[in-house]
Design a protein around this motif. Sequence first.
Motif, short mmCIF file in Angstrom:
data_model
loop_
_atom_site.label_atom_id
_atom_site.label_comp_id
_atom_site.label_asym_id
_atom_site.label_seq_id
_atom_site.Cartn_x
_atom_site.Cartn_y
_atom_site.Cartn_z
N THR A 214 0.85 -1.19 0.00
CA THR A 214 0.00 0.00 0.00
C THR A 214 0.89 1.24 0.00
O THR A 214 1.88 1.27 0.73
CB THR A 214 -0.86 0.06 1.29
OG1 THR A 214 -1.02 -1.24 1.77
CG2 THR A 214 -2.17 0.73 1.03
N TRP A 449 -2.36 -1.36 -6.47
CA TRP A 449 -3.16 -0.47 -5.64
C TRP A 449 -3.63 0.73 -6.46
O TRP A 449 -4.79 1.13 -6.40
CB TRP A 449 -2.33 0.00 -4.44
CG TRP A 449 -3.13 0.81 -3.45
CD1 TRP A 449 -3.78 0.34 -2.36
CD2 TRP A 449 -3.36 2.23 -3.49
NE1 TRP A 449 -4.40 1.36 -1.70
CE2 TRP A 449 -4.18 2.53 -2.37
CE3 TRP A 449 -2.99 3.26 -4.35
CZ2 TRP A 449 -4.60 3.83 -2.09
CZ3 TRP A 449 -3.41 4.56 -4.07
CH2 TRP A 449 -4.21 4.84 -2.95
N ASN A 453 -7.41 1.75 -7.05
CA ASN A 453 -7.95 2.87 -6.28
C ASN A 453 -7.94 4.21 -6.99
O ASN A 453 -8.63 5.12 -6.57
CB ASN A 453 -7.20 3.00 -4.97
CG ASN A 453 -7.46 1.84 -4.04
OD1 ASN A 453 -8.50 1.77 -3.41
ND2 ASN A 453 -6.53 0.90 -4.03
#
Lengths: 589, 469
Positions: A214, A449, A453
Amino acid sequence: MSQATDSEAVREDGVIESVSGPVVTATDLGAKMNDVVYVGDEGLMGEVIEIEGNLSTIQVYEETSAVAPGEPVENTGEPLSVDLGPGMLDTIYDGVQRPLDVLQEKMDSAFLDRGVDAPGIDLEKTWEFQPEVEVGDEVEPGDVVGVVEETVTIDHKVMVPPGYDGGEVTAIEAGNFTVEEPVAELDSGEEIQMRQEWPVRRPRPSADKQTPTTPLVSGQRILDGLFPLAKGGTAAIPGPFGSGKTVTQQSLAKFSDADIVVYIGCGERGNEMTEVIDDFPELPDPQTGNALMARTCLIANTSNMPVAARESCVYTGITIAEFYRDMGYDVALMADSTSRWAEAMREISSRLEEMPGEEGYPAYLAARLSQFYERAGYFENINGTEGSISVIGAVSPPGGDFSEPVTQNTLRIVKTFWALDADLAERRHFPAINWNESYSLYQDQLDPWYRENVAEDYPEVRQWAVDTLDEEGELQEIVQLVGKDALPPDQQLTLEVARYLREAWLQQNAFIEVDQYCPPEKTYGILTAIKHFNDEAFEALDAGVPVEEIQNIDAAPQLNRIATTEDEEAEEFTDELEADITEQLRELY
Amino acid sequence: MKEYQTITEISGPLVFAEVDEDIGYDEIVEIETPSGDIKRGQILESSSGLVAIQVFEGTEGIDTNSSVRFMGETMKMPVTEDLLGRVLDGSGNPIDGGPDIVPDERRDIVGAAINPYAREYPEEFIQTGISGIDGMNTLVRGQKLPIFSASGLPHNDLALQIARQATVPEEDEGEDEDGGSEFAVVFGAMGITAEEANEFMDDFERTGALERSVVFMNLADDPAVERTVTPRLALTTAEYLAFDKGYHVLVILTDMTNYCEALREIGAAREEVPGRRGYPGYMYTDLAQLYERAGRLKGVEGSITQIPILTMPGDDDTHPIPDLTGYITEGQIMMDRDLESQGLKPPINVLPSLSRLMDDGIGEGLTRADHGGVSDQLYAAYAEGQDLRDLVNIVGREALSERDNKYLDFADQFESEFIDQGFDTNRDIDETLNIGWDLLSTLPKTELNRVDEELIEKYYQEDAEAVEA
C-alpha cells in the motif's frame, strides 16, 4: 533507565577522571556497556560507551562546562530507555525524551538548563481505561487488554509487555488510572500497567516482516505520481542547503495518510521546530479533520543542543514509533537530518580517538545506518495485528555532493530516493526534486493499488510522463547548442508539453492552501489533462497546423491553474478545459 | 588562590600543566609570564593531575616557569545597558578610553540553548530598504541571515547599509523622534583589518549609530585564539539587551571565516582527527552554538536578528565554512563577483540567495498581497533570462524567438533597475514591489503564471512595453 524511573536505584559510584567536551571518563564505575549514568555534582545524564580496565568512557547528554575531575558519577545499571504509554502524542521531547514544555516549567526559563529530569509521560495524569478482555481470558505478550483515548484521533491500546509470561486474566475493570497503576492482573502474578519501558537501542519484537503493497499517500504530486513510497518503506531525501528538505519533510508530516507521525528534528534549526509546534495544533489532519498534533509526536534536538543527545534522538524516535506499530497503526517517521546524527557519531568517535573511516566518520557508520533503517517495515506484530513504520530520512551532504559517505551508505539501504536539486530550487521550482535522478523501487509493488484505487491506466499514463520528461532532457542539451527554433516542429511541441508537465504537474506550492495537498485523483486528473493536450496537439500538427499556433491557444496555459482549483471543482474544471483544448485546436484545421 | 609553576608543554596556542586539585572543564586561567605579562586562557581538557589550556592572547613569552592561576569559574561577560555606545576589544575590555564598565550582572558566555518550546516564531518583516533583500529574500525579526561574500566584494558596505536602514515599518509612525523602531546593533569583528575597522567605526560615528551600538573588535593582528571568544561575548551582550532589556538587536558578525580558521588552528594544535579540509569535525555544532542564539521568545519584547558575514575561500560555496553555515542559518544573501565587475551596487545575486522565513513574513497585512507572487515570478523570469544568456553567446540574438528576447531584456533590466540601487538609496517595500511590476509588465501577461489573476489585473501595466521602448 528511562526518565520516569526512580534514580534512587543507584548501585555503584565512580569518580570523574577527565573531562573533554561531551566525553567524560570515570574510574571505579563498575558499569556495563550502554548503562545510563549521572555525572558530576549536578547529575548530568550520560551513557557508558567504552570500558577499558577500571576506566569507563561516558558520553554526556548535557553541556559539561565547569564539570571537574574528582566529582562523583552514579551508575543506574540500566541502558537508555524510553517511557512508553499514553501521553506521547501531542508532546514535544528533547533527544532523551524529556518533554520540553515540562522542562520550561521546571527550569522557569526560556533557556535549557542542566541536570533537570522530567518523566517522558505524565505520571500523575489519569486516563479512562476500557477493558477489551474479561476475567478468565488468556493473554500473551503483545495482546491488547484494553484501550484509553489518548487524543481525539488515536485510541491508545494497552498491551501485555513483550517480556511477560502471560496467562489468565484474574482481575480487570474499567476506570480511571494513572500510567503506573495496574489495570489488569494475571494468574502468573504479573500486573499490567499502561506504562512500559524499553531500551532504545533494541528493536521491539515482531512476528514477521512482510512486503509492503500500500502506498503512503503524501499528497505531493511528484512523490505520489512518479516516486511513491510504500507504507513500511524507507526513503532518503538528500539535498544541499536551501533545496527544501525540511519543507518536504514537513509536508509529509502534515499530509501523508499515516495514523501516527513521529517527527525527529535532529540537529536542525530551533525556529523550524517552533514552526512545527505552532502550526501543527492549528492544522487539520487531512484524514480525520482533527488537529494534526493529535497524531504527532515531536522530538527536537536542535543544532545547539548537546551533541550526544543528538546521537540518541533517532533511537528515541523509532522506539516510540515501534510501540504504536505494535498497536496496529501505520506510523511514518521523519528524521531531519540523519547527517547530523552521523556527524554526532563522528564527533564522539573522534573524541574517543577511534581509527576514522571515510571522511573521519567511524567505521561502524554503515552498520548503524542500516540497523536504524531496518527497524522500518510492514510488520505482523506479535499480537497478530499488522502495523507499519515508514522511515523518511533527510540527508544533508556537504556541498550538495551525493558521493559523500552518509548519502552513499543510506542509498545502499533505502528503496526510495528523492534527490533534491539546488538548480531547481534556484529557479523556485518546488518541490525541487530532480525527476531524472530520483527513483522508487516500490512502483511495481504499488501499481495494483493504483490501478484499483485511482485509475486502471495509471501506470501507463505515468510511464508516458516519464518518457516525455526524459525526451525533454535530451532535447534540452541540443537546445543549449542551437536554440529552440532550430528543432523540428514535433520536438518543439514535445518541449512545450514537457514544460506543462513541469509547471502544472510537478511543481507544487506548499504555501498555497489548495495546492499543499493534492489527492491522488487530482494528481491523475492534471496528468491526463496534459496528456489530452499532448494527443490533440500532435493530431493538429499532423494535420499541418504550425507549432506556434498550437502553442498559442488560450486554453493551454489554463493547465497551470488546475492545481490551484479547489479539489471538489477540479474535475469539472479539467473536463471543461479538455473540451476547450479540443475545440480550439480543431478550429485550426 | 593557588599558583602553579608546573607547565610541562607549550605547543602553539596550547599549554599543558600539572595540577594537584580538580579543575573544571571550560574554566578560566591566568598565566603570568616571567616578564610580568598576564595572559588569559581556558581549560580545553581536564583530567586529574593534568590540564590542557588554550591561551587566548598567544603563548609568546610563556616558559615552563610561568605561573598558572585557576580562576575557579567559566568565562563571563559583564553586561549592562551602559555598554551601548562602547567599543571593546575582542576579550571584552574597553578600548575607547571611556569609564570602566560597571556590570549589572556577569553572564556565562557559552549561553544555554533556547528551548524550542519557548521560542516565538519570527514573522515580523524588517525593511532594509534594499530591493534585492526586501523584495526577494525578505529578512524578519529573529532571523539569522548570513551574507556569503568573497574577498574583494563590498560586503561591509552592504552590512552597513542594512545596519543604517533596517526598520520595522508599522512602527515608523507614532514612535518618538530618535527612532524607536531602530535596532540596537551589536557588532562583533573577528580578524578584520584595521582599515576595515576604521571604515565601520567612521560610518557608525557619522550616522550616529554608535550610541545604539556595542562594538567588539578583534583585529587581524590580535591573537587568533581570541576570535573564538569574541562572538560569544557579543551574543551574550545581545541576549541581555534583547531578552532582559527589550531591545530589538541586530548582531553583525564579521568575518566568520576568520573565526573558523581559529577553530582549525586550535584543533590542529590539539592533534585532533580533522574533518573536511582540516576543519574540526565539531565545527557544525560549534557554529550552531553561535547562530542559534538568534530569535524571539514568547512573552518577551526584544529580539535578536543575526547577520553573520563570511568570505568564501575561492568563491566556493561548497567550502566547509559556507556549507555548514548554510545548513544552520535561515537562508543566505549571496554576493557575486560578476555582478560586482558590472558595477552593480549592491552586487546581490538573487538566484542562489534565499530567505527561509520569508513566506511567513510577507503578504497581505504584513507587506502587500502581491509580494509572494511578484517575488516568485521575478525569480522564474530572471532564471530564464540567465539561461538564455548562455545560449545567446552561441547562436546570437537573431536566432532567438520574440519571447526569448523579452526574457533577455528582462534580465538586463532586472539587474539595472531592481538590484543596482546604490548603497545610499533606501527604498520602501511599495517602491520595491512597484519596480518589480514595472519589470514584469515588459513580459506578456500570459507568461505570469506565478501570480494570482486578480493581482495581475490590479498591478500589470498594459502599455509598459511601449513605455520601455
